[in-house]
Write a protein that holds these residues in place. Structure first.
Motif, mmCIF file in Angstrom:
data_model
loop_
_atom_site.group_PDB
_atom_site.id
_atom_site.type_symbol
_atom_site.label_atom_id
_atom_site.label_comp_id
_atom_site.label_asym_id
_atom_site.label_seq_id
_atom_site.Cartn_x
_atom_site.Cartn_y
_atom_site.Cartn_z
ATOM 1 N N LEU A 174 16.807 63.091 55.116
ATOM 2 C CA LEU A 174 17.331 61.836 54.574
ATOM 3 C C LEU A 174 18.775 61.605 54.994
ATOM 4 O O LEU A 174 19.170 60.462 55.289
ATOM 5 N N ALA A 175 19.580 62.694 55.006
ATOM 6 C CA ALA A 175 20.966 62.538 55.442
ATOM 7 C C ALA A 175 21.023 62.074 56.892
ATOM 8 O O ALA A 175 21.808 61.182 57.247
ATOM 9 N N LYS A 176 20.210 62.668 57.745
ATOM 10 C CA LYS A 176 20.190 62.252 59.151
ATOM 11 C C LYS A 176 19.703 60.817 59.287
ATOM 12 O O LYS A 176 20.216 60.041 60.113
ATOM 13 N N LEU A 177 18.704 60.455 58.492
ATOM 14 C CA LEU A 177 18.136 59.099 58.575
ATOM 15 C C LEU A 177 19.175 58.039 58.255
ATOM 16 O O LEU A 177 19.276 57.018 58.963
ATOM 17 N N PHE A 178 19.979 58.252 57.207
ATOM 18 C CA PHE A 178 20.911 57.219 56.764
ATOM 19 C C PHE A 178 22.276 57.323 57.441
ATOM 20 O O PHE A 178 22.945 56.299 57.614
ATOM 21 N N LEU A 179 22.683 58.534 57.824
ATOM 22 C CA LEU A 179 24.016 58.694 58.382
ATOM 23 C C LEU A 179 24.057 58.563 59.899
ATOM 24 O O LEU A 179 25.089 58.181 60.462
ATOM 25 N N PHE A 180 22.950 58.908 60.564
ATOM 26 C CA PHE A 180 22.955 58.855 62.027
ATOM 27 C C PHE A 180 21.943 57.845 62.571
ATOM 28 O O PHE A 180 22.300 56.961 63.350
ATOM 29 N N ASP A 181 20.678 57.961 62.146
ATOM 30 C CA ASP A 181 19.645 57.107 62.718
ATOM 31 C C ASP A 181 19.877 55.640 62.408
ATOM 32 O O ASP A 181 19.608 54.767 63.246
ATOM 33 N N LEU A 182 20.358 55.369 61.207
ATOM 34 C CA LEU A 182 20.563 53.963 60.830
ATOM 35 C C LEU A 182 21.587 53.291 61.726
ATOM 36 O O LEU A 182 21.483 52.094 62.025
ATOM 37 N N ALA A 183 22.571 54.058 62.195
ATOM 38 C CA ALA A 183 23.609 53.478 63.044
ATOM 39 C C ALA A 183 23.269 53.560 64.525
ATOM 40 O O ALA A 183 23.751 52.752 65.314
ATOM 41 N N THR A 184 22.421 54.522 64.909
ATOM 42 C CA THR A 184 22.166 54.746 66.335
ATOM 43 C C THR A 184 20.883 54.072 66.804
ATOM 44 O O THR A 184 20.847 53.466 67.885
ATOM 45 N N LEU A 185 19.820 54.196 66.017
ATOM 46 C CA LEU A 185 18.539 53.634 66.445
ATOM 47 C C LEU A 185 18.538 52.130 66.267
ATOM 48 O O LEU A 185 19.307 51.558 65.489
ATOM 49 N N ASP A 186 17.656 51.488 66.979
ATOM 50 C CA ASP A 186 17.534 50.038 66.851
ATOM 51 C C ASP A 186 16.076 49.640 67.033
ATOM 52 O O ASP A 186 15.251 50.402 67.557
ATOM 53 N N GLY A 187 15.747 48.477 66.572
ATOM 54 C CA GLY A 187 14.422 47.922 66.794
ATOM 55 C C GLY A 187 13.318 48.724 66.139
ATOM 56 O O GLY A 187 13.414 49.182 64.994
ATOM 57 N N LEU A 188 12.222 48.881 66.888
ATOM 58 C CA LEU A 188 11.034 49.540 66.366
ATOM 59 C C LEU A 188 11.271 51.015 66.053
ATOM 60 O O LEU A 188 10.636 51.561 65.141
ATOM 61 N N LEU A 189 12.162 51.671 66.797
ATOM 62 C CA LEU A 189 12.426 53.094 66.534
ATOM 63 C C LEU A 189 13.002 53.293 65.143
ATOM 64 O O LEU A 189 12.582 54.188 64.392
ATOM 65 N N ARG A 190 13.947 52.440 64.760
ATOM 66 C CA ARG A 190 14.538 52.564 63.430
ATOM 67 C C ARG A 190 13.500 52.254 62.359
ATOM 68 O O ARG A 190 13.373 52.993 61.373
ATOM 69 N N ALA A 191 12.742 51.211 62.565
ATOM 70 C CA ALA A 191 11.729 50.842 61.576
ATOM 71 C C ALA A 191 10.656 51.922 61.456
ATOM 72 O O ALA A 191 10.222 52.285 60.351
#
Length: 558
Positions: free
Chosen positions: A510-527
């Motif tokens: 969860l920490a990685k999801l909100f602290l890194f992925d939310l800012a780095t991923l985009d589009g379908l990957l984030r969703a």
């Protein structure tokens, strides 16, 4: 008729007992104790007399006094006279100290005389000189065994070894040969006597001189023959040390000094690879490591171990020295990219042997190799490389992916090995090891997925790798939580460890999801990452509630 009561008479006072103070025995000063002054004077006499012999052989030659023949003859006659006088004095009352000192001086002086005839004057071929010197040293050791005097053997070996470099005018190949002869001459005594100081005295001079020779040869651009001769000397020193440890260990299993002396004697051969190029250094260290590891593995084979009778401390010493030599070979045969892979492969081999044979020594060596492999792997795939796309595209690829897979394999073999050797019996130990293994596994998984994503060559490969890593983290956490909930009633100890690990990994995902992925991923990957993690959280939460509801229903109410 009633008898009158007896008259009261007070009890007479007891005689006071005088306390006698026992005076502690007054220890005499050290210089007044029996034998101290005589021993000190004897040792000083040995040293001074041997220095005089060296002056006769070397300084007189430099100054032009007498001729070579008179100098050598006087030295030989003087040494023989000292040995004869020592034998005569030893047989008289109170003559043990003086007899030992005179004999030691004569034998060491004769040894130095042979060195001078071989190196200074060239009268003896080196092989013949070594043979004569071996006879003199062996005779001195035999006399020490006969007299049951370890100090005689120590004085002979130490006196000849310390003063030999002054006769040969420095560290030369001939000097190494004579020091090795001294080491070999004292080997047989360990079959009949437990003389630990002789182990040290016969080993240290040869080790120090050979180490200096190895370093000097590596720094000097001399002929190749010098390197080969120095290598041969290092091999002989190691073989002599190993032979002494085996001979002594078979007779006395508790002789740890012999194993420590062998470890010291292995130092020149461990340093010898610096004299050669890459291929030569790999051959030297690799062969040495394999030989010692085979020796350490002998006790694992019942028949061979019973025949060899190698003590446990020598097995441990051989395993540690062999592992270090194998590490040198790994460093020589690999580069920065392949070094972690080699270290992980060796670590898996040691851990597999440790689990199969329940050997904590092999497990420790495997853990050390695994730690070194992890360190080199993290240096190359540090968090800055994993989280910054340009750096990742420059440093990551299929090679780092292969190393990450090997790291996961090491973790799996290490977990099996820990269970086999009993490291997971304690709940606290199991929890601690699980936490560290989980952190290492998550890091390796992230490096694997990101490396594979970058290796595809696609611009979005970096982001896809991170999205897959987050999903794998959460899948791993879900598996651990479901396993713990299923075993909660049957094996609560293992279940608690699994639940604790699963909750920690969930928090990390969860920490990685909100602290890194939310800012780095985009589009379908984030969703996609958010959807998969969310569904897994719902599944785990539902199963968690059902498990504890079932436990509450089975608990009897008052």
């Amino acid at each position: 008729m009633a008898w009158p009561p007896p008259a009261y008479q007070p009890m007479p006072p007891l005689a006071q007992q005088r306390r006698t103070a026992y005076a502690r025995p007054i220890r005499a000063p050290w210089w007044q104790r029996e034998g101290v002054i005589s021993r000190a004077l004897a040792v000083a006499g040995v040293a001074v007399t041997l220095i005089g012999v060296v002056m006769l052989l070397v300084l007189a030659a430099q100054a032009g006094f007498f001729g070579p023949v008179p100098r050598v003859a006087v030295g030989a006659l003087f040494s023989g006279a000292l040995v004869a006088a020592g034998t005569r004095v030893y047989g008289k009352a109170g003559g043990r100290v003086g007899g030992i000192a005179l004999a030691a001086t004569g034998i060491a002086g004769g040894y130095l005389d042979v060195i001078a005839m071989t190196t200074l004057y060239g009268w003896l071929n080196p092989i013949a000189g070594y043979g004569v010197a071996l006879g003199i040293a062996a005779g001195g050791v035999a006399l020490a065994v006969r007299w049951r005097a370890q100090v005689l053997a120590v004085l002979v070996v130490a006196g000849a070894a310390v003063l030999a470099p002054f006769v040969t005018s420095g560290i030369t190949v001939e000097l190494l040969g004579f020091l090795i002869v001294l080491e070999i001459a004292a080997l047989a005594v360990h079959l009949v006597r437990d003389w630990p100081w002789l182990h040290v005295v016969r080993t240290i001079p040869a080790v120090l001189a050979t180490l200096i020779a190895v370093i000097g040869t590596a720094l000097d651009s001399g002929p190749v023959s010098d390197r080969h001769e120095t290598l041969a000397a290092a091999i002989m020193v190691a073989v002599a040390g190993l032979a002494g440890a085996i001979l002594s260990g078979r007779r006395r299993a508790g002789d740890v000094t012999a194993s420590l002396s062998f470890a010291a004697s292995a130092l020149p051969l461990l340093a010898a690879p610096i004299m050669f190029d890459r291929a030569g250094s790999v051959v030297v260290s690799g062969v040495f490591g394999v030989v010692l590891l085979v020796l350490a593995a002998m006790p694992m084979l019942p028949k061979l171990g019973a025949a060899a009778r190698i003590p446990g401390h020598l097995v441990v010493t051989s395993a540690l020295v062999g592992a270090f030599a194998l590490l040198e070979a790994c460093l020589g045969v690999t580069d920065v990219q392949t070094l972690p892979l080699a270290l992980f492969v060796v670590a898996m081999g040691f851990l597999a042997v440790a689990g199969q044979r329940s050997s904590r020594v092999a497990a420790g060596i495997g853990a050390a190799y695994g730690g070194l492999g992890a360190l080199t792997f993290v240096v190359r795939t540090n968090p800055g490389v994993l989280t910054y796309q340009p750096e990742a595209e420059d440093h990551l690829g299929m090679s780092t992916a292969l190393v990450a897979v090997t790291a996961l394999g090491v973790l799996g073999v290490a977990a099996w090995c820990a269970r086999r050797i009993g490291l997971l019996e304690s709940e606290s130990d199991a929890t601690t090891l699980s936490v560290f293994a989980g952190i290492a596994g998550l890091y390796a998984v992230t490096a694997l997925t990101v490396s594979l994503g970058v290796a595809t060559g696609d611009h979005n490969g970096f982001r896809a790798g991170h999205a897959i890593a987050t999903v794998i983290w959460m899948v791993t956490a879900t598996a651990a939580l479901l396993f713990g909930l299923r075993r909660l009633a049957r094996t609560p100890q293992r279940a608690k460890v699994a639940l604790a690990a699963g909750l920690l990994v969930t928090a990390a995902a969860l920490a990685k999801l909100f602290l890194f992925d939310l800012a780095t991923l985009d589009g379908l990957l984030r969703a996609g990452a958010f959807l998969v993690v969310g569904v897994l959280l719902l599944v785990v939460g539902t199963r968690y509630a059902r498990a504890f509801a079932d436990m509450g229903a089975r608990t009897p109410t008052a």
